[in-house]
Design a protein around this motif. Structure first.
Motif, PDB file in Angstrom:
ATOM      1  N   ASP A  16       0.861  -1.194   0.000  1.00  0.00           N
ATOM      2  CA  ASP A  16       0.000   0.000   0.000  1.00  0.00           C
ATOM      3  C   ASP A  16       0.888   1.231   0.000  1.00  0.00           C
ATOM      4  O   ASP A  16       1.386   1.657   1.050  1.00  0.00           O
ATOM      5  N   PRO A  17       1.126   1.841  -1.163  1.00  0.00           N
ATOM      6  CA  PRO A  17       2.096   2.933  -1.237  1.00  0.00           C
ATOM      7  C   PRO A  17       1.656   4.230  -0.582  1.00  0.00           C
ATOM      8  O   PRO A  17       2.502   5.059  -0.258  1.00  0.00           O
ATOM      9  N   TRP A  18       0.366   4.446  -0.366  1.00  0.00           N
ATOM     10  CA  TRP A  18      -0.071   5.707   0.240  1.00  0.00           C
ATOM     11  C   TRP A  18       0.414   5.838   1.687  1.00  0.00           C
ATOM     12  O   TRP A  18       1.059   6.846   2.030  1.00  0.00           O
ATOM     13  N   PRO A  19       0.171   4.874   2.581  1.00  0.00           N
ATOM     14  CA  PRO A  19       0.756   5.003   3.912  1.00  0.00           C
ATOM     15  C   PRO A  19       2.278   5.091   3.883  1.00  0.00           C
ATOM     16  O   PRO A  19       2.878   5.777   4.716  1.00  0.00           O
ATOM     17  N   THR A  20       2.905   4.415   2.925  1.00  0.00           N
ATOM     18  CA  THR A  20       4.363   4.481   2.835  1.00  0.00           C
ATOM     19  C   THR A  20       4.819   5.885   2.474  1.00  0.00           C
ATOM     20  O   THR A  20       5.816   6.379   3.007  1.00  0.00           O
ATOM     21  N   LEU A  21       4.096   6.551   1.579  1.00  0.00           N
ATOM     22  CA  LEU A  21       4.441   7.929   1.238  1.00  0.00           C
ATOM     23  C   LEU A  21       4.238   8.854   2.435  1.00  0.00           C
ATOM     24  O   LEU A  21       5.059   9.748   2.689  1.00  0.00           O
ATOM     25  N   LEU A  22       3.179   8.633   3.194  1.00  0.00           N
ATOM     26  CA  LEU A  22       2.973   9.435   4.402  1.00  0.00           C
ATOM     27  C   LEU A  22       4.103   9.191   5.403  1.00  0.00           C
ATOM     28  O   LEU A  22       4.571  10.128   6.064  1.00  0.00           O
ATOM     29  N   TRP A  23       4.547   7.932   5.529  1.00  0.00           N
ATOM     30  CA  TRP A  23       5.671   7.646   6.410  1.00  0.00           C
ATOM     31  C   TRP A  23       6.947   8.315   5.889  1.00  0.00           C
ATOM     32  O   TRP A  23       7.696   8.919   6.675  1.00  0.00           O
ATOM     33  N   ALA A  24       7.198   8.232   4.600  1.00  0.00           N
ATOM     34  CA  ALA A  24       8.418   8.795   4.022  1.00  0.00           C
ATOM     35  C   ALA A  24       8.495  10.298   4.218  1.00  0.00           C
ATOM     36  O   ALA A  24       9.595  10.863   4.292  1.00  0.00           O
ATOM     37  N   THR A  25       7.345  10.957   4.328  1.00  0.00           N
ATOM     38  CA  THR A  25       7.309  12.414   4.500  1.00  0.00           C
ATOM     39  C   THR A  25       7.013  12.814   5.944  1.00  0.00           C
ATOM     40  O   THR A  25       6.592  13.949   6.210  1.00  0.00           O
ATOM     41  N   GLY A  26       7.228  11.913   6.878  1.00  0.00           N
ATOM     42  CA  GLY A  26       7.175  12.245   8.294  1.00  0.00           C
ATOM     43  C   GLY A  26       5.795  12.458   8.867  1.00  0.00           C
ATOM     44  O   GLY A  26       5.649  13.125   9.894  1.00  0.00           O
ATOM     45  N   ARG A  27       4.767  11.849   8.270  1.00  0.00           N
ATOM     46  CA  ARG A  27       3.403  12.110   8.714  1.00  0.00           C
ATOM     47  C   ARG A  27       2.739  10.965   9.470  1.00  0.00           C
ATOM     48  O   ARG A  27       1.636  11.147   9.999  1.00  0.00           O
ATOM     49  N   THR A  28       3.378   9.823   9.502  1.00  0.00           N
ATOM     50  CA  THR A  28       2.806   8.688  10.220  1.00  0.00           C
ATOM     51  C   THR A  28       3.914   7.680  10.500  1.00  0.00           C
ATOM     52  O   THR A  28       5.046   7.822  10.010  1.00  0.00           O
ATOM     53  N   ASP A  29       3.585   6.682  11.316  1.00  0.00           N
ATOM     54  CA  ASP A  29       4.503   5.553  11.476  1.00  0.00           C
ATOM     55  C   ASP A  29       3.929   4.355  10.748  1.00  0.00           C
ATOM     56  O   ASP A  29       2.785   4.363  10.294  1.00  0.00           O
ATOM     57  N   LEU A  30       4.733   3.332  10.604  1.00  0.00           N
ATOM     58  CA  LEU A  30       4.329   2.066  10.001  1.00  0.00           C
ATOM     59  C   LEU A  30       4.818   0.942  10.911  1.00  0.00           C
ATOM     60  O   LEU A  30       5.731   1.152  11.711  1.00  0.00           O
ATOM     61  N   PRO A  31       4.241  -0.228  10.804  1.00  0.00           N
ATOM     62  CA  PRO A  31       4.724  -1.348  11.624  1.00  0.00           C
ATOM     63  C   PRO A  31       6.226  -1.570  11.430  1.00  0.00           C
ATOM     64  O   PRO A  31       6.707  -1.762  10.313  1.00  0.00           O
ATOM     65  N   GLY A  32       6.968  -1.471  12.515  1.00  0.00           N
ATOM     66  CA  GLY A  32       8.409  -1.653  12.471  1.00  0.00           C
ATOM     67  C   GLY A  32       9.175  -0.443  11.995  1.00  0.00           C
ATOM     68  O   GLY A  32      10.410  -0.478  11.941  1.00  0.00           O
ATOM     69  N   ARG A  33       8.458   0.631  11.662  1.00  0.00           N
ATOM     70  CA  ARG A  33       9.114   1.848  11.177  1.00  0.00           C
ATOM     71  C   ARG A  33       8.515   3.052  11.901  1.00  0.00           C
ATOM     72  O   ARG A  33       7.413   3.489  11.590  1.00  0.00           O
ATOM     73  N   PRO A  34       9.212   3.586  12.924  1.00  0.00           N
ATOM     74  CA  PRO A  34       8.663   4.722  13.659  1.00  0.00           C
ATOM     75  C   PRO A  34       8.549   5.965  12.775  1.00  0.00           C
ATOM     76  O   PRO A  34       9.213   6.081  11.747  1.00  0.00           O
ATOM     77  N   ARG A  35       7.709   6.857  13.199  1.00  0.00           N
ATOM     78  CA  ARG A  35       7.512   8.102  12.460  1.00  0.00           C
ATOM     79  C   ARG A  35       8.825   8.873  12.343  1.00  0.00           C
ATOM     80  O   ARG A  35       9.560   9.022  13.330  1.00  0.00           O
ATOM     81  N   ARG A  36       9.115   9.365  11.150  1.00  0.00           N
ATOM     82  CA  ARG A  36      10.342  10.111  10.908  1.00  0.00           C
ATOM     83  C   ARG A  36      10.233  11.516  11.504  1.00  0.00           C
ATOM     84  O   ARG A  36       9.203  12.190  11.355  1.00  0.00           O
ATOM     85  N   THR A  37      11.277  11.951  12.175  1.00  0.00           N
ATOM     86  CA  THR A  37      11.337  13.325  12.663  1.00  0.00           C
ATOM     87  C   THR A  37      12.106  14.219  11.695  1.00  0.00           C
ATOM     88  O   THR A  37      11.982  15.442  11.747  1.00  0.00           O
ATOM     89  N   GLN A  38      12.896  13.624  10.813  1.00  0.00           N
ATOM     90  CA  GLN A  38      13.581  14.342   9.745  1.00  0.00           C
ATOM     91  C   GLN A  38      13.492  13.496   8.479  1.00  0.00           C
ATOM     92  O   GLN A  38      13.555  12.266   8.545  1.00  0.00           O
TER      93      GLN A  38
END
Length: 216
Positions: free
Chosen positions: A185-207
């Motif tokens: 599901d690339p939409w949550p991944t894009l939100l994670w990549a731009t620091g807007r959410t976390d994903l299982p095993g991948r905490p939310r990015r601060t930078q």
């Protein structure tokens, strides 16, 4: 649909950006006229300012490609100004008297400039961006990401649904975040990549930052 690149990814096109903006504008038109002063998701800007910022991003990307010899060491020197402390520094501002309809017209107009520049600029052209000197496809991808994620911010602030097409998200990720782990599901991944959410095993990015340099 564009032909796959040498690496197998599908390029981001002007049509992708145009579709994203039209979907965003259609979504945002449903907002209550009284809601535009509220915060846009987790941003420090209100929803009106966030649309101005998005419009300004699209305008700025378009004008980077505009000169006969685009700059590769800095921005085209428009004046960017804040209307209040902490607000976005923009060259583009919408007339408040025009209301939300006028604000969204400004967004459409700025997007149309970038769509046109991407369609008409030779692919070998290069122009400056702080995250890497880029090509027309890169500027289309940057405009696409700005549109997708800032509409997410706006949808949160305006209490609107927003789930963009998965194929647009996938192409944006492949172009600007080539090292991001693939996801079904690339939409949550894009939100994670731009620091807007976390994903299982991948905490939310601060930078975070993308890579706007040309990709194979």
């Amino acid at each position: 649909m564009s032909r796959p690149t040498a690496s197998g990814r599908t390029p981001v096109t002007a049509d992708d950006l145009d579709l994203a903006v039209q979907l965003a504008v259609s979504t945002l038109r449903a907002a209550s006229p009284s809601a535009w002063d509220g915060k846009a998701g987790a941003l420090e800007w209100d929803c009106w300012e966030t649309v101005e910022h998005l419009s300004d991003d699209l305008f700025a990307y378009a004008v980077q490609l505009g000169p006969k010899t685009p700059p590769v060491d800095g921005h085209v020197p428009f004046v960017y100004e804040r209307r209040r402390p902490g607000g976005p520094a923009n060259a583009v501002h919408a007339d408040h008297k025009s209301g939300p309809a006028g604000l969204l017209q400004v967004l459409e107009a700025s997007a149309a400039l970038l769509v046109a520049m991407v369609r008409t600029t030779p692919p070998q052209t290069r122009a400056y961006h702080v995250f890497g000197v880029s090509d027309p496809e890169g500027f289309a991808a940057m405009g696409l990401v700005e549109t997708l994620v800032h509409t997410h911010d706006l949808a949160q602030g305006l209490d609107l649904p927003w789930t963009p097409p998965a194929d647009l998200c996938a192409r944006a990720l492949a172009r600007l975040f080539p090292d991001t782990e693939a996801s079904p599901d690339p939409w949550p991944t894009l939100l994670w990549a731009t620091g807007r959410t976390d994903l299982p095993g991948r905490p939310r990015r601060t930078q975070w930052r993308w890579d706007s340099t040309p990709q194979p």
